[in-house]
Scaffold this motif. Structure first.
Motif, short mmCIF file in Angstrom:
data_model
loop_
_atom_site.label_atom_id
_atom_site.label_comp_id
_atom_site.label_asym_id
_atom_site.label_seq_id
_atom_site.Cartn_x
_atom_site.Cartn_y
_atom_site.Cartn_z
N LEU A 1 -2.08 7.56 -0.75
CA LEU A 1 -3.32 7.75 0.00
C LEU A 1 -3.38 9.14 0.63
O LEU A 1 -4.43 9.79 0.65
CB LEU A 1 -3.44 6.68 1.08
CG LEU A 1 -3.72 5.25 0.60
CD1 LEU A 1 -3.74 4.29 1.78
CD2 LEU A 1 -5.06 5.19 -0.15
N GLN A 2 -2.25 9.59 1.15
CA GLN A 2 -2.20 10.92 1.75
C GLN A 2 -2.47 12.00 0.71
O GLN A 2 -3.19 12.97 0.97
CB GLN A 2 -0.82 11.14 2.40
CG GLN A 2 -0.70 12.44 3.19
CD GLN A 2 -1.58 12.43 4.43
OE1 GLN A 2 -1.87 11.38 4.98
NE2 GLN A 2 -2.00 13.62 4.85
N GLU B 1 -4.21 11.63 -2.05
CA GLU B 1 -5.64 11.58 -2.39
C GLU B 1 -6.48 12.26 -1.33
O GLU B 1 -7.46 12.95 -1.63
CB GLU B 1 -6.07 10.12 -2.56
CG GLU B 1 -5.48 9.45 -3.80
CD GLU B 1 -5.94 8.00 -3.92
OE1 GLU B 1 -6.75 7.57 -3.06
OE2 GLU B 1 -5.50 7.32 -4.86
N VAL C 1 0.85 -1.20 0.00
CA VAL C 1 0.00 0.00 0.00
C VAL C 1 0.88 1.24 0.00
O VAL C 1 1.79 1.37 0.82
CB VAL C 1 -0.93 0.00 1.23
CG1 VAL C 1 -1.66 1.33 1.31
CG2 VAL C 1 -1.93 -1.14 1.12
#
Length: 203
Positions: free
Chosen positions: A41-42, A44, A36
């Motif tokens: 992710l941060q 996004e 991952v």
């Protein structure tokens, strides 16, 4: 091997296979977790926050614009109520002028029996017109003796008056009028030229 031992061995094999399957699944989950991309992710998340802020700003701008539209509409309605009769009011000024002239012309003869009823009828008509004009906030500008005000007065001429303060209105040739404090017609006046200086009585 006895028949009793066979089910136990099969059970052990089944348990071992289950344990191996669980271990494999756990290893796969750990591997997937390692793959991952936390930074992605941060990113996004930050992008989502930025988009939410833009939506909020757009919503606030729309609300502000709606308030401005509502305020302008209210102002337009208020102006329409105040000044909707402006055109008609200007037409009435000629009627008021004519009635004033008729009263002035018959002033010296108003006590004569022949003229008296006519004078009284014109005076009553002029009073009725004045009341109607006051009702609709049409007010006369009659600045006799006042200081000249270019916002309300129109100087037709200037005359030397040594005993009068400069820029004093010494004659009103035609009264002016306002509608709800908006100028309908300036007063046409004669202004004192020169003369003694004005004294500031408010000092």
């Amino acid at each position: 091997m006895s028949q009793v031992d066979q089910p136990e061995e099969q059970l052990n094999e089944t348990v071992n296979e289950s344990v191996e399957s669980i271990d494999s699944t756990e290893e796969q989950l750990v591997a997937d977790a390692e793959q991952v991309d936390v930074a992605a992710l941060q990113a996004e998340l930050e992008q989502a926050k930025a988009e939410l802020a833009e939506v909020r700003d757009a919503s606030l701008r729309v609300q502000a614009e709606m308030q401005n539209v509502r305020r302008r509409a209210e102002q337009d309605v208020e102006k329409a109520h105040k000044f909707g009769i402006e055109k008609m009011a200007k037409e009435l000024l000629d009627v008021a002028d004519n009635l004033d002239r008729a009263l002035q012309a018959s002033e010296s003869e108003k006590d004569q029996e022949v003229i008296k009823p006519l004078f009284e009828g014109v005076a009553m008509t002029r009073d009725g017109l004045a009341q109607m004009m006051a009702k609709f906030k049409i007010e006369a500008v009659d600045p006799m003796g006042e200081s000249f005000n270019p916002e309300l007065h129109q100087a037709m001429s200037m005359i030397e008056q040594p005993d009068v303060a400069a820029n004093t209105v010494i004659a009103v040739m035609q009264k002016g009028y306002t509608l709800s404090d908006r100028l309908l017609r300036p007063a046409m006046v004669v202004v004192a030229k020169g003369g003694k200086p004005q004294v500031d009585t408010e000092a």
